[in-house]
Write a protein that holds these residues in place. Structure first.
Motif, mmCIF file in Angstrom:
data_model
loop_
_atom_site.group_PDB
_atom_site.id
_atom_site.type_symbol
_atom_site.label_atom_id
_atom_site.label_comp_id
_atom_site.label_asym_id
_atom_site.label_seq_id
_atom_site.Cartn_x
_atom_site.Cartn_y
_atom_site.Cartn_z
ATOM 1 N N LEU A 225 0.695 -1.022 -0.139
ATOM 2 C CA LEU A 225 -0.053 -0.009 0.019
ATOM 3 C C LEU A 225 0.820 1.268 -0.112
ATOM 4 N N VAL A 226 0.722 2.155 -0.873
ATOM 5 C CA VAL A 226 1.538 3.465 -1.156
ATOM 6 C C VAL A 226 0.425 4.512 -1.157
ATOM 7 N N TYR A 227 0.830 5.961 -1.294
ATOM 8 C CA TYR A 227 0.003 6.774 -1.541
ATOM 9 C C TYR A 227 0.209 7.830 -2.505
ATOM 10 N N GLN A 228 -0.670 8.684 -2.902
ATOM 11 C CA GLN A 228 -0.488 9.528 -4.008
ATOM 12 C C GLN A 228 -1.137 10.861 -3.536
ATOM 13 N N SER A 229 -0.837 11.909 -4.412
ATOM 14 C CA SER A 229 -1.665 13.264 -4.480
ATOM 15 C C SER A 229 -1.390 14.052 -3.071
ATOM 16 N N ARG A 230 -0.028 13.638 -2.630
ATOM 17 C CA ARG A 230 0.240 14.425 -1.446
ATOM 18 C C ARG A 230 0.607 15.984 -1.991
ATOM 19 N N SER A 231 0.296 16.995 -1.091
ATOM 20 C CA SER A 231 0.400 18.265 -1.192
ATOM 21 C C SER A 231 0.824 18.859 0.288
ATOM 22 N N GLY A 232 0.847 20.161 0.174
ATOM 23 C CA GLY A 232 1.142 20.651 1.556
ATOM 24 C C GLY A 232 2.497 21.001 1.728
ATOM 25 N N PRO A 233 2.901 21.918 2.562
ATOM 26 C CA PRO A 233 4.295 22.225 2.830
ATOM 27 C C PRO A 233 4.956 21.010 3.366
ATOM 28 N N PRO A 234 6.394 20.989 3.113
ATOM 29 C CA PRO A 234 7.225 19.756 3.123
ATOM 30 C C PRO A 234 7.357 19.475 4.819
ATOM 31 N N SER A 235 7.307 20.529 5.601
ATOM 32 C CA SER A 235 7.262 20.394 6.992
ATOM 33 C C SER A 235 6.285 19.648 7.834
ATOM 34 N N VAL A 236 5.057 19.490 6.841
ATOM 35 C CA VAL A 236 4.003 18.634 7.446
ATOM 36 C C VAL A 236 4.160 17.437 6.936
ATOM 37 N N PRO A 237 4.247 16.219 7.884
ATOM 38 C CA PRO A 237 4.297 14.882 7.650
ATOM 39 C C PRO A 237 3.024 14.214 6.935
ATOM 40 N N TRP A 238 3.198 13.689 5.815
ATOM 41 C CA TRP A 238 1.872 12.924 5.210
ATOM 42 C C TRP A 238 2.113 11.332 5.143
ATOM 43 N N LEU A 239 1.250 10.610 4.872
ATOM 44 C CA LEU A 239 1.219 9.321 4.755
ATOM 45 C C LEU A 239 2.033 8.895 3.715
#
Length: 363
Positions: A225-239
């Motif tokens: 399972l991986v993720y796509q469509s990430r956005s937002g500032p690099p300082s905010v951790p995303w899945l």
């Protein structure tokens, strides 16, 4: 049977022409401080498709298919459709329902999972629409999450097998499955569900069920399972990991190819068609990694019949007889009725950070 007198389809909405794109993106990101240049970047994704998101037509097609399935199964409910971010707006739909005399509707959301943007926000949308309409607004009950329902899993199993068969013959036996879903901030994922972590847990279970179904017809194969469509500032951790990073890792490890399975989505909207069919596909070409992409459920008959079954389930009506259900579906697992009715506060994190919600995200 509960006294439902209407059915309403709830979705994200999308532009239907070039002039709609920027107003739509402004609706999606209002109050979140997303820079104008970021909106312009995402607008380009829509421009590649003539300024039209496929999602609205997909909703029309799904609603038409649901109507036919309702009629065939003896459900007599008028059908409505309302969006969060574009016409037809949910508040306008609720006003029409009230004018038509609807008092108690059942709602189906085009998202199978539990998180703020895919579940709780729709509940908030319903309440905001009802408050705008006023005392005559109908009550609307949202159908539960359906991430592990056979009518959702089965079409993915079928389309994943077809995608495997579309790969070059040499890649088919050992090509891994790459399940994708919309990334969200880790804080939002941690706040999803009564005990937290519901969104990634449901995604992992859906991926496991699809992989199990595919293996039943052709043997076990590697999957992730991986993720796509990430956005937002690099300082905010995303899945993560990101789908493109994972494809690069697979190519470096000598994988013969890969099958992309957008298990986090119900239909082939812009984030599937651009992020996977354009960005990931171009990366695969550069890496020399053959790729195939499984179709989402869309208007697959089993998915449409699932909607009818979930309406009956919530209304307390009889389930289909065993002989009316395709063989083997029950073995894939079905969540018990009522377990997914979000309690107050469920999936309600702190307000997303500026730029955290990707324009067009969670279509």
């Amino acid at each position: 049977m509960a006294d439902y007198d209407a059915f309403v389809l709830l979705s994200f909405g999308g532009p239907e022409g070039p002039a709609d794109v920027m107003p739509f993106l402004e609706n999606v990101t209002r109050g979140r401080g997303v820079p104008r240049e970021r909106l312009a970047e995402v607008a380009h994704h829509y421009e590649l498709f003539g300024g039209v998101s496929p999602i609205n037509q997909q909703c029309r097609d799904l609603l038409a298919a649901i109507g036919k399935d309702f009629a065939a199964s003896g459900l007599d409910l008028p059908l409505y459709w309302g969006n969060r971010n574009w016409h037809p707006y949910l508040a306008d739909t609720v006003a029409t329902m009230a004018a038509d005399g609807v008092r108690h509707a059942i709602g189906f959301v085009t998202s199978a999972y539990g998180s703020y943007s895919s579940c709780r926000q729709y509940l908030d949308d319903i309440e905001a629409a009802r408050q705008r309409v006023g005392p005559g607004a109908p009550a609307i009950d949202k159908i539960r999450h359906y991430f592990n329902h056979p009518g959702f899993i089965g079409p993915f199993v079928e389309s994943t097998r077809a995608a495997i068969e579309s790969l070059p013959p040499a890649a088919q036996p050992d090509a891994p499955l790459v399940f994708t879903a919309h990334s969200v901030p880790e804080s939002m994922a941690a706040a999803s569900g009564p005990a937290g972590g519901l969104y990634p847990a449901q995604l992992a279970e859906a991926a496991r069920l699809v992989a199990h179904g595919v293996a039943a017809g052709g043997g076990e194969r590697q999957w992730r399972l991986v993720y796509q469509s990430r956005s937002g500032p690099p300082s905010v951790p995303w899945l993560g990991p990101d789908v493109c990073d994972h494809l690069a890792d697979l190519a470096a490890a000598g994988a013969p190819g890969a099958v992309l399975v957008p298990v986090g989505f119900v239909s082939d909207h812009v984030e599937v068609r651009y992020d996977l069919d354009v960005e990931a596909a171009q990366l695969g070409q550069r890496l020399g990694l053959p790729l195939a992409r499984a179709a989402t459920p869309g208007t697959h008959p089993r998915f449409v019949s699932m909607v009818t079954e979930l309406v009956r389930e919530r209304a307390g009506g009889p389930e289909p007889a065993p002989g009316e259900r395709p063989a083997g579906e029950r073995a894939l697992g079905v969540m018990a009725p009522g377990l997914d009715r979000c309690p107050d506060g469920c999936c309600r994190p702190q307000r997303p950070a500026h730029g955290a919600a990707r324009p067009g995200g969670s279509e």
